[in-house]
Design a protein around this motif. Structure first.
Motif, short mmCIF file in Angstrom:
data_model
loop_
_atom_site.label_atom_id
_atom_site.label_comp_id
_atom_site.label_asym_id
_atom_site.label_seq_id
_atom_site.Cartn_x
_atom_site.Cartn_y
_atom_site.Cartn_z
N THR A 1 58.12 -62.44 41.08
CA THR A 1 56.82 -63.01 40.77
C THR A 1 55.76 -62.40 41.69
O THR A 1 55.93 -62.40 42.91
CB THR A 1 56.83 -64.53 40.94
OG1 THR A 1 57.43 -64.85 42.22
CG2 THR A 1 57.65 -65.21 39.85
N GLU B 1 53.02 -63.39 42.84
CA GLU B 1 52.41 -64.28 43.83
C GLU B 1 53.09 -64.18 45.19
O GLU B 1 52.47 -64.40 46.22
CB GLU B 1 52.45 -65.74 43.34
CG GLU B 1 51.57 -66.02 42.14
CD GLU B 1 52.19 -65.58 40.84
OE1 GLU B 1 51.50 -65.61 39.80
OE2 GLU B 1 53.38 -65.18 40.84
N ALA C 1 60.27 -62.90 35.07
CA ALA C 1 59.82 -63.03 36.45
C ALA C 1 60.41 -64.27 37.10
O ALA C 1 60.60 -65.30 36.46
CB ALA C 1 58.30 -63.09 36.51
N THR D 1 61.29 -65.85 41.52
CA THR D 1 61.40 -65.55 42.94
C THR D 1 62.71 -64.79 43.16
O THR D 1 63.63 -64.86 42.33
CB THR D 1 61.40 -66.83 43.77
OG1 THR D 1 62.57 -67.61 43.42
CG2 THR D 1 60.15 -67.65 43.52
#
Length: 384
Positions: free
Chosen positions: A348, A350, A368, A370
């Motif tokens: 991801t 972010e 996507a 983590t």
């Protein structure tokens, strides 16, 4: 403002240590312990400081000393963040500010990684959330579209691309009704398409015994910010995972033997350095230097000199994972593998220090998650 996290800093005295100390302060951390790991006889003093996180500045001397501290560094309740001492010592300006954001995101679990570009930052505070414009009324003349790269801060450094999440293009939820000549042209085009007779192509050739029947692997690409993401991924891979993992991590210094040592501490699977001629074995993690590739043989995948790591994978039984800092040039070849059955995954954006490749992969259809959650998607593909 979240409560300050208690952090221990393990670094040898020098520029890297000083800069990481400043970064911790700017990230809002409470520095509860600082020491040169090579001078610590055991983990007792470190454990007594009760850190919630440990920041380690890695160099060859520190690397050799970390085994004595496994009782703390291996504690799942403690967040361990590694940084290359050489990189920390020369990090300046915008790159240093980006690292502070990355560090804060790790400590406090948010996705606010990248600082605003110097030329576009507001006078004070953070950038305001971007709101999409109101939908264009039917029949109204469309205004020119915003530039496709509105969320990038132009720079000569590909690793310093600033992907501003707030400037992402809006998702189109409604298309204005077509009218006039455009509507007539569109209707005519639809009729012509409907009248076409689609030719059925030849059936795919039968799978022969050979490279296509060789079992595949999970290929993990990383770069800046990648080592930490790879640690998170490997720490979540179970010991009975039925495919090998090939780690292609770009390193400035090229010390892949040190990377093996770092990853071995996080992985339940054995970690080793790939060597020319070695046959890839299931249930193993291989750190693959850039000069090596793989090819399919009667014995399975084998490491070869000068080969193409991605091109040598059998697509129908492989997965490609792109983490922070992966080379964007690998996105297109990865998508070609996806069209032949490969599982394509990206970290991801972010949580990425350098999200260029994962963001592009995800925008073009990759899944996507983590790094640790990506393992769940891999397990769905290959249940133990």
């Amino acid at each position: 403002m979240p409560e300050s996290r208690r952090v221990a800093l393990l670094a040898r005295p020098g520029e890297a240590c000083e800069r990481l100390r400043v970064a911790l302060r700017e990230a809002g951390a409470e520095l509860v312990f600082e020491a040169d790991p090579s001078q610590l006889a055991d983990a007792g003093v470190l454990a007594a400081a009760a850190p919630q996180a440990v920041l380690v500045a890695l160099d060859p001397v520190v690397e050799d000393a970390l085994d004595r501290l496994d009782a703390v560094l291996g504690d799942p309740a403690i967040e361990v963040i590694y940084d290359e001492a050489e990189l920390a010592a020369r990090r300046e300006g915008w790159d240093a500010a980006r690292w502070v954001r990355h560090l804060a995101a790790k400590l406090y679990g948010h996705g606010n990684v990248l600082p605003p570009a110097a030329d576009t930052a507001p006078a004070e505070g953070e950038a305001e959330a971007w709101a999409p414009p109101a939908p264009t009324p039917a029949g109204a003349e469309l205004a020119p579209a915003a530039p496709a790269f509105a969320g990038l801060a132009l720079t000569d450094d590909i690793n310093a691309l600033d992907f501003d999440e707030a400037a992402a293009a809006p998702v189109v939820t409604e298309v204005p009704a077509a009218s006039g000549r455009f509507a007539r042209d569109l209707a005519e085009l639809e009729q012509r398409i409907a009248a076409l007779e689609l030719e059925e192509g030849p059936p795919p050739p039968p799978v022969a015994h050979g490279p296509d029947t060789v079992r595949g692997a999970v290929l993990v690409f990383g770069g800046i910010g990648g080592p930490d993401a790879i640690r998170q991924l490997l720490s979540a891979v179970p010991a009975d995972f039925p495919r090998p993992l090939l780690v292609s991590q770009r390193l400035d210094g090229g010390r892949y033997d040190r990377l093996v040592q770092q990853m071995a501490r996080a992985s339940a699977l054995p970690v080793q350095l790939a060597e020319v001629g070695a046959v890839v074995q299931r249930g193993q993690v291989y750190v693959v230097p850039p000069e090596l590739g793989v090819e399919a043989t009667g014995e399975g995948l084998r490491f070869v000199a000068g080969g193409d790591l991605l091109a040598g994978l059998p697509p129908s039984d492989s997965a490609i994972v792109m983490l922070s800092g992966a080379d964007p040039a690998q996105v297109e070849p990865a998508l070609r593998h996806a069209s032949r059955g490969a599982l394509i995954l990206g970290q991801t954006p972010e949580g990425c220090y350098d999200p260029a490749a994962p963001a592009e992969l995800i925008a073009r259809g990759g899944q996507a998650a983590t790094p640790s959650d990506l393992v769940g998607l891999l397990r769905q593909r290959w249940p133990a």
